[in-house]
Design a protein around this motif. Structure first.
Motif, short mmCIF file in Angstrom:
data_model
loop_
_atom_site.label_atom_id
_atom_site.label_comp_id
_atom_site.label_asym_id
_atom_site.label_seq_id
_atom_site.Cartn_x
_atom_site.Cartn_y
_atom_site.Cartn_z
N PRO A 116 -0.97 -2.66 3.72
CA PRO A 116 -1.27 -2.50 3.07
C PRO A 116 -0.39 -2.32 1.04
O PRO A 116 -0.59 -3.24 0.51
CB PRO A 116 -2.73 -2.07 2.74
CG PRO A 116 -2.24 -1.07 3.32
CD PRO A 116 -2.10 -0.72 4.30
N TYR A 117 0.32 -0.98 1.68
CA TYR A 117 1.39 -0.40 0.74
C TYR A 117 2.24 -1.68 0.09
O TYR A 117 2.21 -2.05 -2.01
CB TYR A 117 2.00 0.33 1.17
CG TYR A 117 1.08 1.55 1.75
CD1 TYR A 117 0.44 2.54 0.43
CD2 TYR A 117 0.43 2.23 3.08
CE1 TYR A 117 -0.84 3.42 1.62
CE2 TYR A 117 0.03 2.63 3.25
CZ TYR A 117 -0.48 3.71 2.71
OH TYR A 117 -1.66 4.50 2.86
N PRO A 118 2.59 -2.93 0.80
CA PRO A 118 3.73 -3.36 -0.33
C PRO A 118 2.66 -4.71 -1.46
O PRO A 118 2.52 -4.43 -2.36
CB PRO A 118 4.36 -4.30 1.02
CG PRO A 118 4.43 -3.61 1.91
CD PRO A 118 3.06 -2.47 2.11
N ALA A 119 1.12 -4.57 -0.20
CA ALA A 119 0.04 -5.79 -1.60
C ALA A 119 -0.24 -4.57 -2.91
O ALA A 119 -0.38 -5.12 -4.35
CB ALA A 119 -0.36 -5.62 -0.79
N LEU A 120 -0.01 -3.65 -2.64
CA LEU A 120 -0.63 -2.15 -3.70
C LEU A 120 0.51 -2.12 -4.63
O LEU A 120 0.09 -1.89 -5.93
CB LEU A 120 -0.69 -1.06 -2.65
CG LEU A 120 -1.13 -0.14 -4.15
CD1 LEU A 120 -2.32 -0.21 -4.69
CD2 LEU A 120 -1.58 0.92 -3.66
N THR A 154 8.16 5.26 0.90
CA THR A 154 8.20 4.19 1.88
C THR A 154 7.71 3.27 2.78
O THR A 154 8.44 2.04 2.95
CB THR A 154 8.95 4.98 3.10
OG1 THR A 154 9.48 6.02 2.55
CG2 THR A 154 8.91 4.64 4.38
N LEU A 155 6.45 2.83 2.77
CA LEU A 155 5.47 1.98 3.49
C LEU A 155 5.33 0.81 2.24
O LEU A 155 6.02 -0.42 2.64
CB LEU A 155 4.12 2.53 3.76
CG LEU A 155 4.45 2.98 5.05
CD1 LEU A 155 2.79 4.19 5.42
CD2 LEU A 155 4.46 2.45 6.39
N ALA A 156 5.50 1.54 1.20
CA ALA A 156 5.06 -0.04 -0.36
C ALA A 156 6.63 -0.80 -0.12
O ALA A 156 6.21 -1.65 -0.95
CB ALA A 156 5.16 0.89 -1.55
#
Length: 265
Positions: A151-155, A65-67
């Motif tokens: 930070p999850y979208p960056a990951l 969800t966060l990503a």
């Protein structure tokens, strides 16, 4: 724990002296438990059979969800300037060894000028790392982007996640990268080696040369690419917790309570 004592927290010795009052010493991975037993059991007269392990719990739904949230605009711009984006996330302290990572990436960049390295996090070594990047003339392709609330979208958008640590327990960030099906490069230390299990990422020699070889291997047949079954892992971790940490009488009581609820329904 011994590494933590030697590198950062000498006061841990006083904590270790309290361990004799406990029945079990539970680490977050089997390999870490063995390392702790070898370092502490004889030194503090602890029962070797008391050293056990329970794998960390994970929350795949939250990670996914966060990503899915929008990527920060400045990171979006940074990623768009490279063909291959490497990412690491972690506190800037000695055991994470960002300096080794930066130096090895500078060598890789000399061969692959279209690659970039993004480092998320902060910590006491931040000023030293900023100076190192300037000294190595790497500001165009290595960026300390600070602490991010998500930070999850960056990951999710990077090409590979890198873990350069000198020692680790059982890094949650590796599970998060595995949930997001990212390529992973990790130094060869007990916790990460066990997590990746030769299937979910490339384990390299714990050196600058090892990391550089990992960068160069991205996209080749050498790179492990198995899909992580997070549901199976969760079941195993929960069973470990029940077996090691929950008294048998408590488990029996919980089972009886469940039967009573079912009977009332």
């Amino acid at each position: 724990m011994k590494n933590e004592e030697e590198m950062k927290f000498p006061e841990l010795e006083a904590v270790f002296r309290l361990y004799s009052h406990y029945d079990r010493y539970v680490s977050v991975a089997r390999a870490v438990s063995e390392k702790n037993r070898n370092a502490l059991a004889e030194r503090f007269s602890l029962e070797p059979l008391g050293f056990m392990n329970v794998d960390n719990q994970i929350h795949p739904e939250a990670v996914l969800t966060l990503a899915a949230a929008p990527l920060d605009a400045d990171i979006e711009e940074w990623y768009s300037g490279a063909r291959t984006n490497f990412l690491t996330i972690g506190r800037m302290s000695p055991e994470k060894d960002h300096a080794k990572l930066i130096r090895s990436f500078v060598s890789h960049h000399a061969q692959e000028p279209s690659a970039r390295l993004l480092i998320l996090g902060t910590g006491p070594l931040l000023p030293d790392l900023e100076r190192l990047i300037v000294d190595l003339d790497a500001t165009e392709f290595v960026w300390l982007a600070g602490q991010r609330s998500n930070p999850y979208p960056a990951l999710a958008r990077c090409d590979a996640f890198v873990l350069p640590s000198l020692h680790e327990g059982q890094p949650m960030v590796l599970f998060e990268a595995m949930i997001l099906e990212k390529a992973i490069i990790s130094t060869d230390v007990p916790g990460p080696r066990e997590v990746l299990d030769g299937q979910y990422g490339l384990v390299v020699e714990n050196s600058g040369t090892g990391l550089e070889q990992g960068f160069n291997a991205l996209g080749t047949a050498e790179f492990p690419s198995a899909k992580f079954d997070h549901d199976a892992y969760l079941l195993l971790a929960r069973n470990q917790f029940t077996d090691v940490c929950v008294p048998t009488s408590t488990v029996s009581s919980l089972i009886e309570d469940q039967f009573e609820v079912v009977g009332r329904k």
